[in-house]
Design an enzyme around this catalytic site. Structure first.
Site, short mmCIF file in Angstrom:
data_model
loop_
_atom_site.label_atom_id
_atom_site.label_comp_id
_atom_site.label_asym_id
_atom_site.label_seq_id
_atom_site.Cartn_x
_atom_site.Cartn_y
_atom_site.Cartn_z
N HIS A 254 8.31 -27.85 -4.83
CA HIS A 254 7.24 -28.03 -5.83
C HIS A 254 6.67 -29.45 -5.78
O HIS A 254 5.45 -29.64 -5.81
CB HIS A 254 7.78 -27.81 -7.25
CG HIS A 254 8.30 -26.45 -7.55
ND1 HIS A 254 9.54 -26.22 -8.10
CD2 HIS A 254 7.73 -25.23 -7.39
CE1 HIS A 254 9.72 -24.92 -8.27
NE2 HIS A 254 8.64 -24.30 -7.85
N LYS B 173 11.37 -13.52 -18.68
CA LYS B 173 12.48 -13.96 -17.83
C LYS B 173 13.56 -14.55 -18.71
O LYS B 173 13.37 -14.74 -19.90
CB LYS B 173 11.98 -15.00 -16.84
CG LYS B 173 11.15 -14.41 -15.71
CD LYS B 173 10.93 -15.44 -14.63
CE LYS B 173 10.01 -14.94 -13.54
NZ LYS B 173 9.70 -16.00 -12.57
#
Ligand code: PNS
Length: 168
Positions: free
Chosen positions: A17, A41
């Site tokens: 990332h 999630k």
């Protein structure tokens, strides 16, 4: 001003990332790293923890800011007056899903364009899920995530409350 949004779960942020954030920051005037409040999630880190950790690891990149969002990314991009959504592609297997997402986001907001960046090959195997799995089982995540994330992962899995979470 060309504003780009780099959206994701960042549970937690990895060097993969960070590589995209750094390279994106050289192309766009401002990069907003947007952490999704993903209620479906079961994250390991809270949104507050994830945004705080992202702020720490990107603090030296001037034109990067960290925010969180919920709901549709296309709507969030409209509110932020963003012209671009940045996505990292690791492998061809990412492509189909990302193409679908780019198409729906364009349909929902035709003022936003998705830009795909090839992940640095050094990190092409890397994902937050893999990092969590390694850390959960006591393996070393050195070189996969910044030191502070490594420490936080260790703390989560050393803490019995942390280790009972699934953190997908
Ligand atoms: O890091 P992730 O979990 O792969 O990131 C996924 C993310 C946040 C990019 C994606 O789930 C997203 O954009 N969610 C917001 C909801 C949305 O706009 N969905 C697309 C239209 S169905």
């Amino acid at each position: 001003m060309n504003i780009a949004i780099y959206p994701g779960s960042f549970d937690p942020v990895t060097y993969g990332h960070l590589d995209i954030i750094l390279r994106g920051s050289k192309v766009f005037d401002q990069v907003i790293v947007a952490v999704l409040h993903n209620s479906s999630k079961n994250p390991l880190f809270t949104v507050e923890e994830r945004t705080q950790l992202l702020s720490v690891v990107t603090k030296e990149i001037e034109n990067v800011s960290i925010e969180s969002f919920q709901g549709l990314l296309a709507e969030y991009a409209r509110v932020k007056k963003a012209k671009a959504i940045i996505k990292g592609l690791r492998a061809i297997s990412d492509f189909e899903y990302e193409m679908q997402m780019a198409s729906i986001n364009r349909k929902l907001n035709n003022e936003v364009e998705t830009f795909f960046m090839m992940t640095n090959h050094k990190f092409s195997y890397l994902s937050s899920s893999i990092v969590k799995d390694v850390a959960r089982h006591g393996g070393s995540v050195e070189g996969l995530v910044p030191d502070i994330i490594e420490q936080e992962l260790r703390a989560k899995f050393a803490d019995p409350r942390g280790s009972t979470q699934q953190g997908g």
